[in-house]
Design a protein around this motif. Structure first.
Motif, PDB file in Angstrom:
ATOM      1  N   ILE A 267      -8.796 -11.458  46.257  1.00 23.53           N
ATOM      2  CA  ILE A 267      -8.193 -12.509  45.924  1.00 23.53           C
ATOM      3  C   ILE A 267      -7.451 -11.979  45.119  1.00 23.53           C
ATOM      4  N   LEU A 268      -6.794 -11.612  43.958  1.00 19.69           N
ATOM      5  CA  LEU A 268      -5.635 -10.807  42.807  1.00 19.69           C
ATOM      6  C   LEU A 268      -4.641 -10.628  43.803  1.00 19.69           C
ATOM      7  N   TYR A 269      -5.718  -9.653  44.656  1.00 19.77           N
ATOM      8  CA  TYR A 269      -3.770  -8.904  45.842  1.00 19.77           C
ATOM      9  C   TYR A 269      -3.553  -9.334  47.288  1.00 19.77           C
ATOM     10  N   GLY A 270      -2.341  -8.840  47.805  1.00 24.80           N
ATOM     11  CA  GLY A 270      -2.769  -8.316  48.671  1.00 24.80           C
ATOM     12  C   GLY A 270      -3.594  -7.915  49.164  1.00 24.80           C
ATOM     13  N   GLU A 271      -3.293  -7.453  50.548  1.00 15.68           N
ATOM     14  CA  GLU A 271      -4.332  -6.875  51.616  1.00 15.68           C
ATOM     15  C   GLU A 271      -4.537  -4.906  50.948  1.00 15.68           C
ATOM     16  N   LYS A 272      -3.352  -4.819  51.221  1.00 14.74           N
ATOM     17  CA  LYS A 272      -2.351  -3.391  50.588  1.00 14.74           C
ATOM     18  C   LYS A 272      -2.674  -2.677  49.465  1.00 14.74           C
ATOM     19  N   LEU A 273      -2.911  -3.561  48.705  1.00 12.61           N
ATOM     20  CA  LEU A 273      -3.497  -3.005  47.031  1.00 12.61           C
ATOM     21  C   LEU A 273      -4.099  -3.649  46.694  1.00 12.61           C
ATOM     22  N   ALA A 274      -4.925  -4.387  47.244  1.00  9.12           N
ATOM     23  CA  ALA A 274      -6.560  -4.948  47.437  1.00  9.12           C
ATOM     24  C   ALA A 274      -7.177  -3.428  47.731  1.00  9.12           C
ATOM     25  N   ASN A 275      -7.110  -3.039  48.707  1.00  9.76           N
ATOM     26  CA  ASN A 275      -7.794  -1.666  49.329  1.00  9.76           C
ATOM     27  C   ASN A 275      -7.108  -0.543  48.691  1.00  9.76           C
ATOM     28  N   GLU A 276      -6.505  -0.043  48.190  1.00  9.62           N
ATOM     29  CA  GLU A 276      -5.720   0.761  47.307  1.00  9.62           C
ATOM     30  C   GLU A 276      -6.499   0.740  45.857  1.00  9.62           C
ATOM     31  N   TRP A 277      -6.367  -0.491  45.584  1.00 12.72           N
ATOM     32  CA  TRP A 277      -6.605  -0.361  43.575  1.00 12.72           C
ATOM     33  C   TRP A 277      -7.891   0.612  43.420  1.00 12.72           C
ATOM     34  N   VAL A 278      -9.036   0.364  44.090  1.00  6.86           N
ATOM     35  CA  VAL A 278     -10.350   1.602  43.577  1.00  6.86           C
ATOM     36  C   VAL A 278      -9.438   2.549  43.396  1.00  6.86           C
ATOM     37  N   GLY A 279      -8.974   3.768  44.459  1.00  4.28           N
ATOM     38  CA  GLY A 279      -8.383   4.778  44.043  1.00  4.28           C
ATOM     39  C   GLY A 279      -6.565   5.581  43.224  1.00  4.28           C
ATOM     40  N   LEU A 280      -6.823   3.675  42.520  1.00  6.98           N
ATOM     41  CA  LEU A 280      -5.313   4.512  41.691  1.00  6.98           C
ATOM     42  C   LEU A 280      -5.241   4.553  40.758  1.00  6.98           C
ATOM     43  N   PRO A 281      -4.783   5.627  39.909  1.00  8.68           N
ATOM     44  CA  PRO A 281      -5.536   5.373  38.460  1.00  8.68           C
ATOM     45  C   PRO A 281      -4.547   3.802  37.437  1.00  8.68           C
ATOM     46  N   ASN A 282      -5.320   4.044  36.705  1.00  8.22           N
ATOM     47  CA  ASN A 282      -5.591   2.808  36.020  1.00  8.22           C
ATOM     48  C   ASN A 282      -4.966   3.347  34.121  1.00  8.22           C
ATOM     49  N   LYS A 283      -3.885   2.397  34.164  1.00  9.49           N
ATOM     50  CA  LYS A 283      -3.661   2.844  32.521  1.00  9.49           C
ATOM     51  C   LYS A 283      -4.499   1.682  30.790  1.00  9.49           C
ATOM     52  N   ASN A 284      -5.184   0.730  32.435  1.00  6.39           N
ATOM     53  CA  ASN A 284      -6.659   0.030  31.175  1.00  6.39           C
ATOM     54  C   ASN A 284      -7.399   0.933  30.824  1.00  6.39           C
ATOM     55  N   ALA A 285      -7.640   0.364  29.370  1.00  2.00           N
ATOM     56  CA  ALA A 285      -8.593   1.053  28.002  1.00  2.00           C
ATOM     57  C   ALA A 285      -9.337   1.573  29.117  1.00  2.00           C
ATOM     58  N   ILE A 286     -10.564   0.531  30.047  1.00  2.00           N
ATOM     59  CA  ILE A 286     -11.382   1.444  29.910  1.00  2.00           C
ATOM     60  C   ILE A 286     -11.812   2.222  30.989  1.00  2.00           C
ATOM     61  N   PHE A 287     -10.147   2.283  31.850  1.00  2.00           N
ATOM     62  CA  PHE A 287     -10.321   3.625  32.978  1.00  2.00           C
ATOM     63  C   PHE A 287     -10.045   4.846  31.790  1.00  2.00           C
ATOM     64  N   SER A 288      -9.428   4.395  30.529  1.00  2.00           N
ATOM     65  CA  SER A 288      -8.524   6.105  30.336  1.00  2.00           C
ATOM     66  C   SER A 288      -7.566   6.387  31.331  1.00  2.00           C
ATOM     67  N   GLY A 289      -6.821   5.726  32.170  1.00  2.00           N
ATOM     68  CA  GLY A 289      -6.400   6.610  33.458  1.00  2.00           C
ATOM     69  C   GLY A 289      -6.492   7.093  34.723  1.00  2.00           C
ATOM     70  N   LEU A 290      -8.103   7.377  34.550  1.00  2.00           N
ATOM     71  CA  LEU A 290      -8.835   7.436  35.279  1.00  2.00           C
ATOM     72  C   LEU A 290      -9.034   6.329  36.943  1.00  2.00           C
ATOM     73  N   SER A 291      -8.844   6.297  37.811  1.00  2.00           N
ATOM     74  CA  SER A 291      -9.498   5.434  38.805  1.00  2.00           C
ATOM     75  C   SER A 291      -9.934   4.285  38.929  1.00  2.00           C
ATOM     76  N   PRO A 292     -10.160   3.599  39.144  1.00  2.00           N
ATOM     77  CA  PRO A 292     -11.723   3.314  38.930  1.00  2.00           C
ATOM     78  C   PRO A 292     -12.653   3.574  39.816  1.00  2.00           C
ATOM     79  N   LEU A 293     -12.619   3.937  40.832  1.00  2.00           N
ATOM     80  CA  LEU A 293     -13.161   5.159  41.623  1.00  2.00           C
ATOM     81  C   LEU A 293     -14.108   6.025  40.510  1.00  2.00           C
ATOM     82  N   ALA A 294     -13.155   6.848  40.117  1.00  2.00           N
ATOM     83  CA  ALA A 294     -13.853   7.781  39.429  1.00  2.00           C
ATOM     84  C   ALA A 294     -14.853   7.552  38.034  1.00  2.00           C
ATOM     85  N   TYR A 295     -14.208   6.079  37.761  1.00  2.00           N
ATOM     86  CA  TYR A 295     -15.026   5.984  36.566  1.00  2.00           C
ATOM     87  C   TYR A 295     -16.140   5.855  37.320  1.00  2.00           C
ATOM     88  N   MET A 296     -16.126   4.361  38.302  1.00  2.00           N
ATOM     89  CA  MET A 296     -17.684   4.547  38.960  1.00  2.00           C
ATOM     90  C   MET A 296     -18.877   5.139  39.124  1.00  2.00           C
TER      91      MET A 296
END
Length: 145
Positions: A94-123
């Motif tokens: 809903i938030l992103y186009g298909e390419k980013l939506a499917n890649e998002w979980v594997g990308l490093p994330n600067k949000n404080a929740i993730f501390s630079g980890l990817s959402p996948l690594a965080y989960m």
């Protein structure tokens, strides 16, 4: 003079909660949950090891058997994990186009929740509770927060 405040009545009836402790509900949902999970894992391009970890540390032999034959009864923990992941998948699309939506979980994330980890690594590190946090984060973004 005091005025009583109340929320207006809703036109919509809330959906009944699904009782995942009820075997009949898990029997009804398990097959489609597993099929959805494997489609999600393909879309996210997850390694089998990562997919197994998201399912709660499933063994290789069980993972491949489940992939080949999704007709089985899932435990509450696993069906809940899959539910969060499917919600995350939906929110991303809903938030992103298909390419980013499917890649998002594997990308490093600067949000404080993730501390630079990817959402996948965080989960993977945080399990079910981390999946809940990611789901809430994305639902808040969908709501404009």
């Amino acid at each position: 003079m005091s005025a009583a405040y109340a929320y207006p009545k809703s036109r919509f009836e809330p959906a009944a909660l699904v009782d995942l402790n009820a075997k009949s509900e898990r029997e009804r949902l398990s097959r489609s949950a597993l099929k959805g999970f494997f489609l999600l894992a393909d879309a996210w391009n997850l390694r089998d090891e990562d997919a197994r970890e998201l399912l709660g540390g499933l063994s290789s032999s069980a993972f491949y058997e489940w992939k080949k034959n999704p007709d089985r009864l899932l435990e509450v923990d696993r069906i809940t994990r899959i539910s969060y992941l499917i919600g995350i998948y939906k929110a991303l699309h809903i938030l992103y186009g298909e390419k980013l939506a499917n890649e998002w979980v594997g990308l490093p994330n600067k949000n404080a929740i993730f501390s630079g980890l990817s959402p996948l690594a965080y989960m993977q590190a945080g399990g079910l509770l981390a999946m809940q946090v990611v789901r809430k984060l994305l639902d808040a973004r969908r709501g404009g927060l």
